[in-house]
Design a protein around this motif. Structure first.
Motif: not given
Length: 185
Positions: A165-167, A169-183
């Motif tokens: 679960g923790n892994r 959630h971290v993966r999802s957070y990093r993915s969202r963060r990366s998507a924000k940085q790309d846009t």
């Protein structure tokens, strides 16, 4: 329908048994490993402490894994087969700190028969109560563990064998963060 405490306890033991083979290293390789597992699960009764007993429990683990994700008809057939093979004879008993509950085999019956019978009775309760959706598998893509969802809202998605679960959630957070940085401009 809430599950009875003995059903929930048995289902937790079944999930724990199945999950001994969910990771890269099998947690039931020796009779000593089986001793540790049974002590952790507080499973009582006679034992032979032999390699044959370990093989029988490992074989049962494979059967239970198949039943955990089976549809209603396959589960019913598997439960009935486990009960027939174990020559189940339900009895109401009280021992140790446990209140009245069902035992369907004698404490002297072979370990795999006692495990199989308790699993079958718990799975029968799940089936009779229309609660099959409480039995599932971990939502982490790299995990093969099973889960028992006893939450009220049936929201459990990840197993208890590691940090899935923790892994995720971290993966999802990093993915969202990366998507924000790309846009970002």
């Amino acid at each position: 329908m809430p599950l009875g405490h003995d059903t929930a306890d048995s289902l937790n033991t079944v999930a724990a048994l199945i999950n001994t083979a969910a990771t890269a290293s099998d947690a039931l390789l020796t009779p000593a490993d089986l001793d540790v597992f049974l002590a952790r699960e507080r499973f009582s009764g006679s034992r032979t402490h032999t390699a044959a007993e370990l093989r029988a429990v490992r074989h049962l683990r494979t059967i239970l894994r198949q039943l955990w994700t089976a549809d209603e008809d396959r589960l019913a057939g598997g439960v009935n087969q486990l009960l027939r093979n174990s020559r189940a004879l339900p009895q109401v008993v009280r021992h140790d700190e446990w209140g009245w509950h069902l035992h369907c085999t004698s404490p002297a019956a072979p370990l795999e028969q006692r495990l199989a019978t308790e699993a079958a009775m718990a799975l029968a309760d799940v089936l009779r109560g229309g609660e099959l959706d409480r039995l599932g598998t971990c939502a982490a893509p790299d995990c093969a563990a099973v889960i028992l969802d006893l939450t009220r809202n049936r929201s459990k998605r990840y197993c208890d064998t590691g940090n899935c679960g923790n892994r995720e959630h971290v993966r999802s957070y990093r993915s969202r963060r990366s998507a924000k940085q790309d846009t970002a401009p």
